[in-house]
Design a protein around this motif. Structure first.
Motif, short mmCIF file in Angstrom:
data_model
loop_
_atom_site.label_atom_id
_atom_site.label_comp_id
_atom_site.label_asym_id
_atom_site.label_seq_id
_atom_site.Cartn_x
_atom_site.Cartn_y
_atom_site.Cartn_z
N PHE A 9 10.23 16.91 85.83
CA PHE A 9 9.46 15.45 85.77
C PHE A 9 9.19 14.94 87.08
O PHE A 9 9.14 13.51 87.33
CB PHE A 9 10.68 14.82 84.94
CG PHE A 9 10.92 15.21 83.00
CD1 PHE A 9 9.82 15.83 82.93
CD2 PHE A 9 12.20 14.90 82.82
CE1 PHE A 9 10.21 15.87 81.19
CE2 PHE A 9 12.58 15.90 81.81
CZ PHE A 9 11.50 15.81 81.00
N ASN A 10 9.66 15.73 88.05
CA ASN A 10 9.74 15.16 90.09
C ASN A 10 10.76 14.31 89.70
O ASN A 10 10.08 12.82 90.18
CB ASN A 10 7.90 14.78 89.66
CG ASN A 10 8.16 14.57 91.03
OD1 ASN A 10 8.75 15.00 92.22
ND2 ASN A 10 7.48 13.39 91.87
N ALA A 67 9.12 7.32 81.57
CA ALA A 67 8.15 8.09 80.18
C ALA A 67 8.62 7.38 79.12
O ALA A 67 8.88 6.32 79.42
CB ALA A 67 9.30 9.19 80.01
N VAL A 68 7.96 7.40 77.71
CA VAL A 68 7.72 6.30 76.77
C VAL A 68 8.17 7.59 75.71
O VAL A 68 7.76 8.38 75.62
CB VAL A 68 6.24 5.50 77.18
CG1 VAL A 68 6.39 5.11 75.11
CG2 VAL A 68 6.30 4.87 77.90
N ILE A 91 4.56 11.39 81.36
CA ILE A 91 5.81 11.91 80.17
C ILE A 91 5.88 11.11 78.80
O ILE A 91 5.91 9.41 79.23
CB ILE A 91 6.46 12.04 80.88
CG1 ILE A 91 6.80 12.30 82.43
CG2 ILE A 91 7.76 12.65 80.44
CD1 ILE A 91 8.18 12.19 83.74
N VAL A 92 5.30 11.19 77.53
CA VAL A 92 5.80 10.81 76.40
C VAL A 92 6.99 11.79 75.56
O VAL A 92 6.91 13.43 75.47
CB VAL A 92 4.70 10.99 75.73
CG1 VAL A 92 5.29 10.54 74.19
CG2 VAL A 92 4.02 10.17 76.23
N PHE A 93 7.90 11.53 74.84
CA PHE A 93 8.84 12.12 74.55
C PHE A 93 8.53 11.87 72.98
O PHE A 93 8.37 10.89 72.73
CB PHE A 93 10.90 11.84 74.48
CG PHE A 93 11.19 12.05 75.50
CD1 PHE A 93 12.20 12.67 75.74
CD2 PHE A 93 9.95 11.92 77.40
CE1 PHE A 93 12.84 13.30 76.68
CE2 PHE A 93 11.25 12.09 77.85
CZ PHE A 93 12.20 12.97 78.23
N THR A 94 8.33 12.58 72.09
CA THR A 94 7.88 12.47 70.75
C THR A 94 9.08 12.83 69.54
O THR A 94 10.26 13.60 69.96
CB THR A 94 6.54 13.42 70.69
OG1 THR A 94 7.03 14.75 70.44
CG2 THR A 94 5.70 12.66 71.29
N SER A 95 9.54 12.10 68.42
CA SER A 95 10.61 12.25 67.85
C SER A 95 10.09 11.84 66.33
O SER A 95 8.83 11.36 66.09
CB SER A 95 11.54 11.26 67.85
OG SER A 95 11.10 9.54 68.33
N ALA A 96 11.31 12.75 65.64
CA ALA A 96 10.72 12.28 64.11
C ALA A 96 8.80 12.42 63.51
O ALA A 96 8.82 11.83 62.48
CB ALA A 96 11.20 10.10 64.04
N ILE A 111 -0.51 14.68 80.32
CA ILE A 111 0.55 13.94 79.82
C ILE A 111 1.35 15.11 79.70
O ILE A 111 1.53 16.54 78.56
CB ILE A 111 0.92 12.75 78.68
CG1 ILE A 111 -0.33 12.32 79.44
CG2 ILE A 111 2.21 12.66 78.29
CD1 ILE A 111 -0.53 11.03 78.34
N THR A 112 2.94 14.72 80.34
CA THR A 112 4.16 16.36 79.83
C THR A 112 4.90 15.81 78.77
O THR A 112 5.12 14.42 78.25
CB THR A 112 4.98 16.27 80.95
OG1 THR A 112 4.33 16.65 82.05
CG2 THR A 112 5.95 16.80 80.99
N VAL A 113 5.41 16.64 77.87
CA VAL A 113 5.25 16.24 76.44
C VAL A 113 6.87 17.01 75.94
O VAL A 113 6.94 17.92 76.22
CB VAL A 113 4.66 16.57 75.50
CG1 VAL A 113 4.67 16.43 73.62
CG2 VAL A 113 3.15 15.49 75.39
N VAL A 114 7.20 16.38 75.65
CA VAL A 114 8.75 16.42 74.90
C VAL A 114 9.01 16.29 73.79
O VAL A 114 8.76 15.01 73.28
CB VAL A 114 10.00 15.69 75.93
CG1 VAL A 114 11.53 16.53 75.42
CG2 VAL A 114 9.62 16.16 77.83
#
Length: 313
Positions: A9-10, A67-68, A91-96, A111-114
């Motif tokens: 994520f730097n 991130a979002v 950076i994107v955090f996905t869920s559900a 985009i980095t994906v978590v």
């Protein structure tokens, strides 16, 4: 404190602020990022136009990475993802939802994906989907949760054994000691939610923040599993849920009681009786409301102190 997550994520510290609905706007995200963590804008409670505004304001407020977080049950999901891409979020955090749906498309845009998971099974699926890291969240966490009721300190080492990508621990972590413990168990970083709800910059209602500070052990409970498991502070609405369960309700009965905008009513509008008050069990350790930067500083100071104490054992 350089490791796989800080490099991915730097960022300076392996400390991530959760993208919580009705709490995680641009003010909170930029404050955490400016202090060396990773701030996250929570898209789950934002219309597309509002999200775009928050991203733009966050970029003006910080030159650090942020991130979002995107719950993939979002009805305007394609529009949300397009805004994220257009605005240059990295950076994107996905869920559900299924991480396969958007991971490769986002990564093609740089985009980095978590992805957030609640079990070893879903951590493996996320790794197979190609995500760059996973957040493994125990059922102590506030808000929507896994059905298995696996605690964070049980979940983290089990996930660590099974995946090779970076692992972020979440659920029940609000102190430097908790951060160190999670990392000893195999996490590369921690994600903190409830502690940042009780911050000056959180967009949640002041009355809700104060209720979090007043919470004690046993004041939260995981409920509504038939719909989507959610951890709530006990209040009049929760009592109504409990009374309804005593009648052996159908799923439709629960949906009718829940109604619409219940979380907004509680956390954003400050209705402490009829609103959903989503917060983690760790609320019992949260005793004040203060600037997000001070929260980051205290967690890192406690982490370093705890690490030194452990080294002397």
């Amino acid at each position: 404190m350089a490791n796989r997550i800080t490099e991915l994520f730097n960022i300076k510290y392996p400390l991530i602020q959760a993208g919580m609905i009705w709490a995680s706007g641009w003010k909170l995200a930029s404050a955490v990022s400016n202090e060396g963590g990773l701030g996250i804008i929570g898209a789950g409670s934002m219309y597309p136009k509002v999200l775009r505004e928050h991203i733009q304001k966050c970029r003006k407020a910080t030159n650090k990475p942020f991130a979002v977080n995107v719950p993939m049950l979002y009805p305007n999901l394609e529009e949300i993802m397009q805004i994220i891409i257009e605005e240059g979020v990295k950076i994107v955090f996905t869920s559900a939802g299924n991480p396969k749906t958007w991971t490769s498309h986002l990564q093609e845009k740089g985009i980095t994906v978590v992805h957030v998971v609640s079990s070893v099974k879903f951590a493996l699926k996320a790794e197979q989907a190609g995500v760059d890291a996973v957040v493994a969240e125990g059922f102590e966490a506030g808000g929507h949760n896994g059905r298995d009721e696996t605690t964070t300190f049980t979940l983290i080492p089990m996930v660590r054994e099974q995946i090779n990508i970076p692992l972020i621990a979440a659920g029940g972590i609000a102190t430097g000691k908790g951060m160190l413990a999670a990392m000893v168990l195999g996490a590369d970083a921690v994600q903190v939610g409830s502690r940042f709800v009780a911050s000056n910059e959180a967009s949640s209602h002041q009355a809700f923040k104060q209720r979090v500070v007043e919470a004690k052990e046993g004041d939260t409970i995981l409920t509504l599993k038939e719909l989507a498991p959610v951890r709530l502070l006990k209040n009049k609405f929760f009592e109504e849920v409990t009374e309804l369960y005593a009648t052996n309700p159908t799923k439709e009965d629960l949906i009718k009681l829940l109604g619409r905008a219940r979380a907004k009513k509680g956390m954003f509008e400050g209705d402490l009786e009829q609103g959903e008050l989503e917060i983690g069990q760790i609320a019992g350790l949260i005793n004040d409301i203060k600037p997000a930067a001070k929260i980051v500083q205290k967690i890192i100071e406690e982490f370093e102190q705890a690490k030194a104490e452990v080294a002397s054992f």
